[in-house]
Design a protein around this motif. Structure first.
Motif, PDB file in Angstrom:
ATOM      1  N   UNK A 106       0.826  -1.215   0.000  1.00  0.00           N
ATOM      2  CA  UNK A 106       0.000   0.000   0.000  1.00  0.00           C
ATOM      3  C   UNK A 106       0.855   1.257   0.000  1.00  0.00           C
ATOM      4  N   UNK A 107       2.038   1.191   0.641  1.00  0.00           N
ATOM      5  CA  UNK A 107       2.928   2.348   0.667  1.00  0.00           C
ATOM      6  C   UNK A 107       3.690   2.511  -0.650  1.00  0.00           C
ATOM      7  N   UNK A 108       3.594   1.528  -1.537  1.00  0.00           N
ATOM      8  CA  UNK A 108       4.270   1.605  -2.829  1.00  0.00           C
ATOM      9  C   UNK A 108       5.720   1.173  -2.784  1.00  0.00           C
ATOM     10  N   UNK A 109       6.127   0.523  -1.715  1.00  0.00           N
ATOM     11  CA  UNK A 109       7.518   0.082  -1.597  1.00  0.00           C
ATOM     12  C   UNK A 109       7.753  -1.259  -2.271  1.00  0.00           C
ATOM     13  N   UNK A 110       6.704  -2.048  -2.450  1.00  0.00           N
ATOM     14  CA  UNK A 110       6.801  -3.330  -3.148  1.00  0.00           C
ATOM     15  C   UNK A 110       5.746  -3.345  -4.249  1.00  0.00           C
ATOM     16  N   UNK A 111       6.178  -3.611  -5.468  1.00  0.00           N
ATOM     17  CA  UNK A 111       5.253  -3.715  -6.593  1.00  0.00           C
ATOM     18  C   UNK A 111       4.652  -5.112  -6.601  1.00  0.00           C
ATOM     19  N   UNK A 112       3.346  -5.183  -6.769  1.00  0.00           N
ATOM     20  CA  UNK A 112       2.682  -6.480  -6.852  1.00  0.00           C
ATOM     21  C   UNK A 112       1.501  -6.380  -7.800  1.00  0.00           C
ATOM     22  N   UNK A 113       1.123  -7.520  -8.328  1.00  0.00           N
ATOM     23  CA  UNK A 113      -0.076  -7.577  -9.147  1.00  0.00           C
ATOM     24  C   UNK A 113      -0.668  -8.973  -9.034  1.00  0.00           C
ATOM     25  N   UNK A 114      -1.914  -9.046  -9.402  1.00  0.00           N
ATOM     26  CA  UNK A 114      -2.660 -10.302  -9.402  1.00  0.00           C
ATOM     27  C   UNK A 114      -3.307 -10.390 -10.778  1.00  0.00           C
ATOM     28  N   UNK A 115      -2.656 -11.092 -11.712  1.00  0.00           N
ATOM     29  CA  UNK A 115      -3.121 -11.076 -13.102  1.00  0.00           C
ATOM     30  C   UNK A 115      -4.555 -11.555 -13.309  1.00  0.00           C
ATOM     31  N   UNK A 116      -4.970 -12.549 -12.543  1.00  0.00           N
ATOM     32  CA  UNK A 116      -6.332 -13.041 -12.699  1.00  0.00           C
ATOM     33  C   UNK A 116      -7.189 -12.522 -11.559  1.00  0.00           C
ATOM     34  N   UNK A 117      -8.387 -12.148 -11.858  1.00  0.00           N
ATOM     35  CA  UNK A 117      -9.274 -11.562 -10.855  1.00  0.00           C
ATOM     36  C   UNK A 117     -10.174 -12.644 -10.249  1.00  0.00           C
ATOM     37  N   UNK A 118      -9.534 -13.680  -9.705  1.00  0.00           N
ATOM     38  CA  UNK A 118     -10.269 -14.744  -9.021  1.00  0.00           C
ATOM     39  C   UNK A 118      -9.777 -14.825  -7.581  1.00  0.00           C
ATOM     40  N   UNK A 119     -10.564 -15.450  -6.734  1.00  0.00           N
ATOM     41  CA  UNK A 119     -10.262 -15.473  -5.311  1.00  0.00           C
ATOM     42  C   UNK A 119      -8.923 -16.145  -5.010  1.00  0.00           C
ATOM     43  N   UNK A 120      -8.647 -17.253  -5.651  1.00  0.00           N
ATOM     44  CA  UNK A 120      -7.417 -17.982  -5.356  1.00  0.00           C
ATOM     45  C   UNK A 120      -6.342 -17.786  -6.429  1.00  0.00           C
ATOM     46  N   UNK A 121      -6.343 -16.621  -7.089  1.00  0.00           N
ATOM     47  CA  UNK A 121      -5.342 -16.322  -8.099  1.00  0.00           C
ATOM     48  C   UNK A 121      -3.981 -16.037  -7.465  1.00  0.00           C
ATOM     49  N   UNK A 122      -2.920 -16.305  -8.213  1.00  0.00           N
ATOM     50  CA  UNK A 122      -1.567 -16.134  -7.696  1.00  0.00           C
ATOM     51  C   UNK A 122      -1.144 -14.672  -7.730  1.00  0.00           C
ATOM     52  N   UNK A 123      -0.501 -14.228  -6.651  1.00  0.00           N
ATOM     53  CA  UNK A 123       0.068 -12.888  -6.565  1.00  0.00           C
ATOM     54  C   UNK A 123       1.474 -12.932  -7.127  1.00  0.00           C
ATOM     55  N   UNK A 124       1.921 -11.810  -7.674  1.00  0.00           N
ATOM     56  CA  UNK A 124       3.293 -11.671  -8.145  1.00  0.00           C
ATOM     57  C   UNK A 124       3.882 -10.428  -7.496  1.00  0.00           C
ATOM     58  N   UNK A 125       4.875 -10.617  -6.615  1.00  0.00           N
ATOM     59  CA  UNK A 125       5.550  -9.510  -5.941  1.00  0.00           C
ATOM     60  C   UNK A 125       6.983  -9.448  -6.450  1.00  0.00           C
ATOM     61  N   UNK A 126       7.480  -8.247  -6.703  1.00  0.00           N
ATOM     62  CA  UNK A 126       8.841  -8.054  -7.192  1.00  0.00           C
ATOM     63  C   UNK A 126       9.831  -8.587  -6.162  1.00  0.00           C
ATOM     64  N   UNK A 127      10.657  -9.557  -6.569  1.00  0.00           N
ATOM     65  CA  UNK A 127      11.554 -10.243  -5.643  1.00  0.00           C
ATOM     66  C   UNK A 127      12.637  -9.320  -5.085  1.00  0.00           C
ATOM     67  N   UNK A 128      13.177  -8.413  -5.892  1.00  0.00           N
ATOM     68  CA  UNK A 128      14.239  -7.516  -5.424  1.00  0.00           C
ATOM     69  C   UNK A 128      13.710  -6.578  -4.343  1.00  0.00           C
ATOM     70  N   UNK A 129      12.511  -6.084  -4.510  1.00  0.00           N
ATOM     71  CA  UNK A 129      11.935  -5.181  -3.516  1.00  0.00           C
ATOM     72  C   UNK A 129      11.575  -5.931  -2.235  1.00  0.00           C
ATOM     73  N   UNK A 130      11.153  -7.176  -2.365  1.00  0.00           N
ATOM     74  CA  UNK A 130      10.872  -7.987  -1.181  1.00  0.00           C
ATOM     75  C   UNK A 130      12.164  -8.223  -0.401  1.00  0.00           C
ATOM     76  N   UNK A 131      13.240  -8.526  -1.109  1.00  0.00           N
ATOM     77  CA  UNK A 131      14.520  -8.779  -0.436  1.00  0.00           C
ATOM     78  C   UNK A 131      15.075  -7.515   0.215  1.00  0.00           C
ATOM     79  N   UNK A 132      14.772  -6.349  -0.331  1.00  0.00           N
ATOM     80  CA  UNK A 132      15.209  -5.101   0.298  1.00  0.00           C
ATOM     81  C   UNK A 132      14.520  -4.871   1.639  1.00  0.00           C
ATOM     82  N   UNK A 133      13.312  -5.388   1.801  1.00  0.00           N
ATOM     83  CA  UNK A 133      12.548  -5.165   3.019  1.00  0.00           C
ATOM     84  C   UNK A 133      12.447  -6.423   3.878  1.00  0.00           C
ATOM     85  N   UNK A 134      13.368  -7.369   3.693  1.00  0.00           N
ATOM     86  CA  UNK A 134      13.277  -8.609   4.467  1.00  0.00           C
ATOM     87  C   UNK A 134      13.653  -8.368   5.924  1.00  0.00           C
TER      88      UNK A 134
END
Length: 84
Positions: free
Chosen positions: A43-71
């Motif tokens: 929500x703060x915009x520090x990690x980019x993410x998207x959910x390509x399919x608009x279904x309840x159990x669809x897979x999320x995609x989070x940018x790995x480099x940004x996740x590792x920066x905030x580990x």
């Protein structure tokens, strides 16, 4: 001083490599320290993410480099002594 420069170069290389990779929601939440913290970072915009399919159990995609920066800091794992 040389070790610090080498560490900085290695970190930069790792982040460049992972900038094209994605993690799922569960793995990203594990690395940053929980689902609530992950949502706050998204929500703060520090990690980019998207959910390509608009279904309840669809897979999320989070940018790995940004996740590792905030580990979170890794905790030492205490192992139990084995009984003989």
């Amino acid at each position: 001083m040389i070790r610090g420069e080498i560490a900085e170069i290695l970190l930069d290389n790792i982040l460049r490599l992972f900038s094209t990779e994605t993690f799922g929601k569960d793995k990203s939440a594990y690395y940053v320290g929980g689902e609530k913290k992950l949502m706050n970072l998204i929500e703060a915009g520090k990690i980019e993410s998207d959910k390509p399919t608009n279904v309840q159990n669809g897979k999320w995609h989070c940018n790995a480099a940004q996740v590792l920066l905030h580990c979170r800091c890794a905790k030492k794992v205490k192992r139990k002594k084995r009984k003989k």
